[in-house]
Design an enzyme around this catalytic site. Structure first.
Site, short mmCIF file in Angstrom:
data_model
loop_
_atom_site.label_atom_id
_atom_site.label_comp_id
_atom_site.label_asym_id
_atom_site.label_seq_id
_atom_site.Cartn_x
_atom_site.Cartn_y
_atom_site.Cartn_z
N ASP A 508 0.88 -1.06 -0.13
CA ASP A 508 -0.04 -0.15 0.10
C ASP A 508 0.85 1.27 0.02
O ASP A 508 2.12 1.10 0.04
CB ASP A 508 -0.85 -0.11 1.20
N GLU A 511 2.67 5.14 -4.03
CA GLU A 511 2.57 5.87 -5.26
C GLU A 511 3.92 6.66 -5.55
O GLU A 511 4.17 7.22 -6.77
CB GLU A 511 1.42 6.81 -5.26
N ASP A 631 -9.16 3.87 -1.80
CA ASP A 631 -9.98 4.55 -0.47
C ASP A 631 -11.43 5.18 -1.11
O ASP A 631 -11.28 6.16 -1.64
CB ASP A 631 -9.34 5.53 0.39
#
Length: 987
Positions: A508, A511, A631
């Site tokens: 997670d 990015e 999300d």
């Protein structure tokens, strides 16, 4: 305050922030101009400028507005000169000055700039053009600086052919010199044609001459000829107005799966939540599929711009323009002509989707906020008590010691108790997955960090590891482009697996996400975070980095949907990776490179098939990882949006995809959660996940949701062999598991924009309720016979594509099986390990009442712990099923490849259900491996009349057709069988 809200990113826990805050109050929007002694505004929109100007945040909006305009007046700033609107046309393009056949059979040429300008920087004067038909159905057009090497996606990260070396000697081989005037270079499926002055090219379909891509620019066009500068590249194509385009993600598309003219499409991996519409989200996929229907004849192709730099893509309906801030033009054209062929060709190039273990198609439960192990144990037991299927239990970072990767919290997740828990669920057949974030906590007593430092694995800034902040506080980011980092990462995963035998990893925040901006330091003695406030508030001392052109490029992409600086809340873009590679260039590859390293590590552990879930993705990520859509919110709109994003990722070559069921935050309503599990049970990746600050939303929390879960997941678990066979199909051909209806019904133009229904495979149509308070759903049925999967006596017959309103009470989702299909089902269960041992039922669907017809299906079985998903290992079996109805006889048979595995497992077909027949019949016969089965006394044959809506029975043509069930069979799946009977006519 409306203007202030307009310039906020709505942020949420587990990305950056708990509450919306001004995204850039620490980013000054001005630089000093020594020559004129006045401010030069950077090109942000006016609303952003007003509220990001560095005045104290305590000032009211109106006072801040007044002060900004006073500053503008004092420094005589001309607002018109601060306009962000660039000229529509930049330069005059390039001319072709030489072209000939390359040594490897392609074309190589040189392009010279026609008229220099300095808009967004100086032009690169001389370019190298390289064109090659790499396969029968793939054409490559590569354009780069002819005199020095430029950044490209690393060839070892995404393997592909290398273009000719720079300064290829023109004229070295005169066997294939091409004209400098208009000419064509044809392959088997595609034709590359070019004009020399100004240089433009087109790509045409050889079979009919249709132009698929055309870079020429007329005076009336709103785009330029080819532009190629160091930090600004522009190329455009004309498009027919009636073309349907799909792709260019990752983003949340409010208008559905089709690209919508004049919506923004920015590609740059960013940690903003999926609730932000039309903004660059976690992944970058610069590929689109173009579906056209000319005079009733459909055809599809795809275009990939293999470039990892940030880009804006402007789709106007009749044209498309790429504006890219670096790299090269490396364009790939895939000829199709069907959507399935396009994805096959695309994934053959970027890498076939990863094989998933069987259990991955079971149901997954997760939550950020399982504070201790006893909570997790209760969740598992409560699912069992509620008789809701569950295969995988997950931990967010609650299991960690101080949010540090590869650690356990000794108090809340003591290792002895965790190991005992895992032994228990593993014996049951369940699996356990935990989260890993890329940021490694800066901590002298933290072995992972110390080993990382010793191996020099971190991304650097001015010679030192770049300092950022994520959940552990101060962190450094591993550089996965460095081979040493890949080795170190694999070693840390091995160490952790010895500590905790996890079954997969969830990567997670890759990015990469950063809670701070710019160049940061951690003052001696400061505790960061200090535990008194939200962990996502920056507590380092930071200053902006604006001194380089990499931090402040001349062209501003529409980052985060509001033109934030490209280094905002991520790694500074002037930081550098292995071999001096700039973060500016490699930014969008971070999650992809981490997936590659994680996959290599997991595969090396025990030789088992890896399972990785990654938030950030790039071209080729599907070869290594699954994806969830990030999300989302517990709203009806987000429920609907999830379908388009899921379908896009199938096109991107990432078929194992799904959204957080019931929404990540805030609390969903009970009705919404009912509808979401009904839909989510048919996502390829099916997981309930919730936020730390949201109430508990496991499926057993509401009695009504538990009913819907048992219904929908009960059907999913019966369909597991079908889903797993689609996994095999995806891995071998790239075919999406969940796909738009136009993949099967490509002639039906009504389906081209349909984003509220989808297919699983080619034949199962899912039509969820997506609106509050509805107990029926409007379903678009393509032509043919459609059988209700939950009650197969119910059938819809559609002569042409049309909508029909179907009943959908709270606990019901409409799932229909199309004609001409055979799907394998089992009896289901509460866990996939047990469900896959149960007897099979074959569902055979003919067109309703057909006197002649055929149906096909298949089944793939294997040892799903093996790393490869393939035949030839001795641990896999593949079966083709066939059925015909002809001359009053029904015949069903199988053809088996590599029967050993299925026979060893003792799997049998116990029942065959045939839909759409005119009667039940007699003269029943069975053969197994060519030998007649004499003993059929246990076999029972029965029929039930089909039912269909009154609306379709008007006119008195009331057909009487039946569903025939053949029970009591004991057909070994691993042996070829044939069964047949004479079909009597139902009176």
């Amino acid at each position: 305050m409306q203007m202030e809200r307009d310039v906020l990113i709505e942020c949420e826990p587990h990305t950056h922030h708990m509450y919306p805050i001004p995204f850039c109050h620490s980013w000054p929007l001005y630089t000093q101009c020594p020559s004129r002694n006045k401010l030069a505004l950077k090109p942000f929109n006016l609303a952003t400028m007003l509220f990001c100007f560095p005045f104290p945040l305590s000032l009211s909006s109106s006072l801040r507005l007044l002060l900004v305009f006073l500053v503008l007046c004092v420094f005589q700033v001309d607002l018109a000169s601060a306009s962000t609107n660039p000229p529509k046309k930049i330069g005059k393009g390039y001319r072709l000055i030489s072209i000939e056949e390359a040594p490897n059979g392609g074309l190589v040429g040189q392009l010279q700039v026609k008229e220099k300008n300095n808009i967004y920087g100086p032009d690169i004067p001389l370019l190298q053009l390289y064109v090659k038909h790499e396969t029968d159905n793939r054409l490559r057009v590569h354009i780069t600086d002819a005199e020095k090497q430029r950044w490209e996606v690393p060839y070892d990260l995404l393997p592909r052919e290398s273009p000719p070396s720079l300064k290829q000697t023109i004229g070295s081989s005169r066997k294939g010199v091409y004209k400098l005037t208009a000419a064509e270079y044809a392959g088997n499926e595609l034709i590359f044609a070019y004009e020399s002055d100004p240089f433009s090219f087109s790509v045409k379909r050889k079979s009919n001459g249709e132009t698929l891509f055309d870079t020429s620019s007329e005076d009336s066009d709103p785009y330029s000829d080819l532009v190629f500068k160091d930090q600004y590249l522009e190329i455009s194509t004309k498009l027919p107005k009636d073309a349907s385009l799909y792709g260019l993600g990752e983003n949340t598309q409010p208008h559905g799966i089709k690209l919508y003219p004049n919506d923004p499409y920015t590609l740059y991996t960013t940690d903003i939540s999926a609730i932000n519409l039309n903004a660059d989200l976690y992944g970058s996929h610069p590929v689109y599929m173009d579906l056209r229907n000319v005079k009733g004849k459909p055809s599809a192709h795809a275009v990939l711009l293999l470039n990892s730099n940030g880009m804006d893509v402007f789709y106007r309906g009749n044209s498309l323009t790429y504006k890219v801030i670096g790299g090269v033009f490396d364009l790939y054209f895939f000829s199709g002509p069907s959507p399935l062929a396009v994805v096959d060709q695309y994934t053959a190039f970027i890498g076939r989707p990863a094989p998933m273990p069987y259990w991955a198609f079971g149901f997954h439960q997760c939550r950020w906020g399982y504070h201790n192990l006893s909570v997790v144990e209760d969740v598992v037991e409560n699912y069992k008590k509620a008789k809701i299927p569950l295969d995988v239990i997950w931990n967010d970072d609650d299991h960690m010691d101080g949010h540090k990767d590869f650690t356990l919290n000794p108090t809340n997740y003591p290792r002895p108790k965790l190991l005992a828990f895992l032994e228990k669920i593993h014996a049951r057949g369940m699996k356990y997955i935990v989260i890993i974030d890329p940021g490694i906590g800066v901590n002298k007593s933290y072995g992972v960090y110390q080993r990382g430092l010793a191996n020099d694995v971190f991304i650097k800034y001015e010679g030192k590891p770049f300092l950022a902040q994520v959940w552990p506080g101060a962190v450094n980011f591993p550089d996965f482009l460095n081979p040493k980092t890949v080795e170190w990462w694999g070693d840390e995963i091995r160490r952790f697996h010895k500590l905790v035998p996890v079954d997969g990893l969830w990567i997670d925040m890759n990015e990469a996400s950063n809670f701070c901006n710019g160049l940061c330091t951690l003052p001696e003695g400061r505790i960061c975070p200090n535990g008194t406030g939200p962990g996502w508030i920056c507590c380092l001392d930071c200053k902006n980095i604006t001194k380089t052109r990499w931090d402040d490029p001349p062209y501003k992409i529409n980052a985060s949907g509001i033109q934030v600086p490209i280094g905002y809340k991520t790694i500074a873009t002037s930081a550098y990776h292995y071999n001096g590679v700039l973060e500016y260039d490699a930014h969008s590859l971070y999650g992809f490179s981490q997936s590659v390293a994680t996959h290599k590590a997991l595969q090396g552990l025990e030789g088992k098939r890896p399972f990785i879930l990654s938030r950030s993705t790039y071209v080729g990520s599907g070869r290594y990882a699954a994806h969830w859509t990030g999300d989302n919110k517990g709203t009806w709109k987000d429920l609907k949006y999830s379908i388009s994003t899921m379908l896009n990722f199938g096109i991107f070559g990432v078929p194992m995809v799904g959204s957080d069921i019931c929404g990540f935050y805030p609390a969903p309503t009970e009705e919404l959660c009912n509808r979401w599990i009904e839909l989510g049970a048919f996502y390829p990746f099916s997981r309930d996940h919730a936020n730390f600050y949201s109430p508990r939303q496991e499926l057993y929390q509401w009695k009504s949701v538990a009913v819907s879960a048992r219904n929908a997941l009960g059907m999913r678990y019966k369909l597991l062999p079908y889903l797993y066979t689609l996994n095999y199909e995806a891995h071998t051909t790239g075919a999406p598991i969940a796909r738009p209806l136009f993949f099967t019904f490509t002639n039906e133009t009504k389906l081209y924009g349909l984003s509220t229904q989808f297919l699983l495979g080619s034949s199962l149509m899912v039509s969820p309720v997506l609106t509050k308070g509805k107990t029926e759903v409007k379903v678009l049925f393509p032509p043919g016979s459609w059988y209700n999967l939950f009650d197969m006596t119910k059938v819809i017959v559609s002569k042409e594509s049309h909508y029909l309103t179907c009943d959908a009470p709270l606990h019901v989702i409409n799932v229909h099986l199309y004609q001409n299909a055979i799907i394998p089902m089992q009896q289901g269960g509460l866990i996939s390990k047990e469900a896959r041992k149960t007897p099979f039922t074959l569902i055979v669907s003919f067109p309703l009442g057909a006197t002649t017809g055929e149906a096909k299906g298949n089944l793939f079985l294997d040892n799903d712990e093996l790393p490869e998903l393939k035949l030839g290992s001795g641990y896999a079996t593949y079966i083709d099923f066939y059925a015909t109805v002809s001359q009053g006889t029904v015949k069903i048979w199988s053809d088996v490849q590599e029967s050993k595995f299925a026979l060893e497992k003792g799997l049998i077909v116990e029942k065959v259900t045939v839909l759409g027949l005119k009667g039940i019949g007699s003269a029943f016969e069975i053969e197994v491996d060519g030998n007649a089965v004499a003993e059929t006394s246990k076999v029972e044959i029965s029929s039930t009349e089909h039912k269909y809506p009154e609306k379709l029975e008007e006119g008195g043509d009331k057909m009487k057709n039946v569903m025939v069930e053949v029970k009591g069979l004991e057909l070994p799946v691993g042996k070829k069988f044939t069964m047949s009977w004479k079909m009597g006519i139902k009176p």
